[in-house]
Scaffold this active site. Structure first.
Site, mmCIF file in Angstrom:
data_model
loop_
_atom_site.group_PDB
_atom_site.id
_atom_site.type_symbol
_atom_site.label_atom_id
_atom_site.label_comp_id
_atom_site.label_asym_id
_atom_site.label_seq_id
_atom_site.Cartn_x
_atom_site.Cartn_y
_atom_site.Cartn_z
ATOM 1 N N SER A 135 0.814 -1.217 0.000
ATOM 2 C CA SER A 135 0.000 0.000 0.000
ATOM 3 C C SER A 135 0.850 1.270 0.000
ATOM 4 O O SER A 135 0.350 2.338 -0.350
ATOM 5 C CB SER A 135 -0.960 0.012 1.196
ATOM 6 N N LYS B 297 0.714 4.116 6.904
ATOM 7 C CA LYS B 297 0.081 5.032 5.950
ATOM 8 C C LYS B 297 0.626 6.442 6.155
ATOM 9 O O LYS B 297 1.330 6.724 7.121
ATOM 10 C CB LYS B 297 -1.444 5.051 6.142
#
Length: 224
Positions: free
Chosen positions: A142, A179
């Protein structure tokens, strides 16, 4: 001004210096307890914490050899090694920091719980602008476009706060994720760096916490 140590604290500090000069690595709590006749490693831990409060050593949570000499204590260890003709082999490890390597994190348990720590990894603090508290093994892609790949080791400094744009390790419910942090108008978003993944919007009802910010990366896979 010199720091005043108790006789026992001085004894422990000399043992740490001696072990670093002899082996290149600090002793574990259990080794200190054994060498000085303590009944348990907890007694050694209490003395180490006192030394840390007095600024002679730095401790890393979750690492059995997470002891780093500071200031004059570090210099004395280096000089001790040099006097024995071992300056070149001792100079590097004296400042080496041992941090826990965290693998897969089980739901609902602390990230530095013993069952998550795969092993301790020796690193040079100068590799990073800020000293990391642990390394986290990255899972998934990701954050691929930020250069963070599956299997890489993310160096993380523990903190409950982050600025917009920083890469963070966050806990959301039962999941721990890496993230980019973004807060706007009271709303938090966790942004991926891969168009195949969607942003995560954190709501007031979510069980959310920051586990730390990324301060560096160690590439664990070969470049092709």
């Amino acid at each position: 001004m010199s720091v005043k140590l108790t006789a026992r604290q001085q004894q422990i500090l000399e043992l740490i210096r001696s072990e670093i000069s002899r082996t290149g690595f600090p002793p574990t709590r259990a080794e200190i307890a054994r060498a000085l006749g303590f009944k348990s490693a907890n007694a050694a831990e209490d003395h180490l914490r006192a030394l840390a409060r007095k600024g002679t050593i730095e401790l890393t949570a979750g690492a059995s050899r997470g002891i780093r000499l500071l200031g004059a204590a570090a210099g004395a260890a280096a000089e001790s090694g040099a006097s024995g003709g071992l300056a070149s082999s001792v100079a590097g490890p004296v400042t080496q920091l041992f941090v826990p390597l965290v693998g897969r994190v089980a739901a609902g348990s602390p990230i530095l719980a013993a069952e998550h720590v795969e092993r301790e990894v020796g690193i040079e603090p100068s590799l990073f602008t800020q000293t990391p508290d642990y390394l986290l093994r990255v899972r998934g892609l990701s954050m691929r476009d930020a250069g963070i790949l599956d299997g890489d080791l993310l160096a993380v400094r523990k903190t409950p706060d982050a600025r917009n744009g920083q890469i963070v390790v966050a806990r959301l419910g039962d999941e721990v994720t890496v993230k980019r942090f973004m807060r706007s108008g009271g709303q938090i978003q966790l942004l991926p760096e891969n168009p195949d993944f969607n942003p995560i919007v954190v709501t007031a009802q979510d069980d959310f916490s920051l586990e730390g910010i990324a301060v560096g990366l160690i590439r664990a896979t070969p470049l092709h």
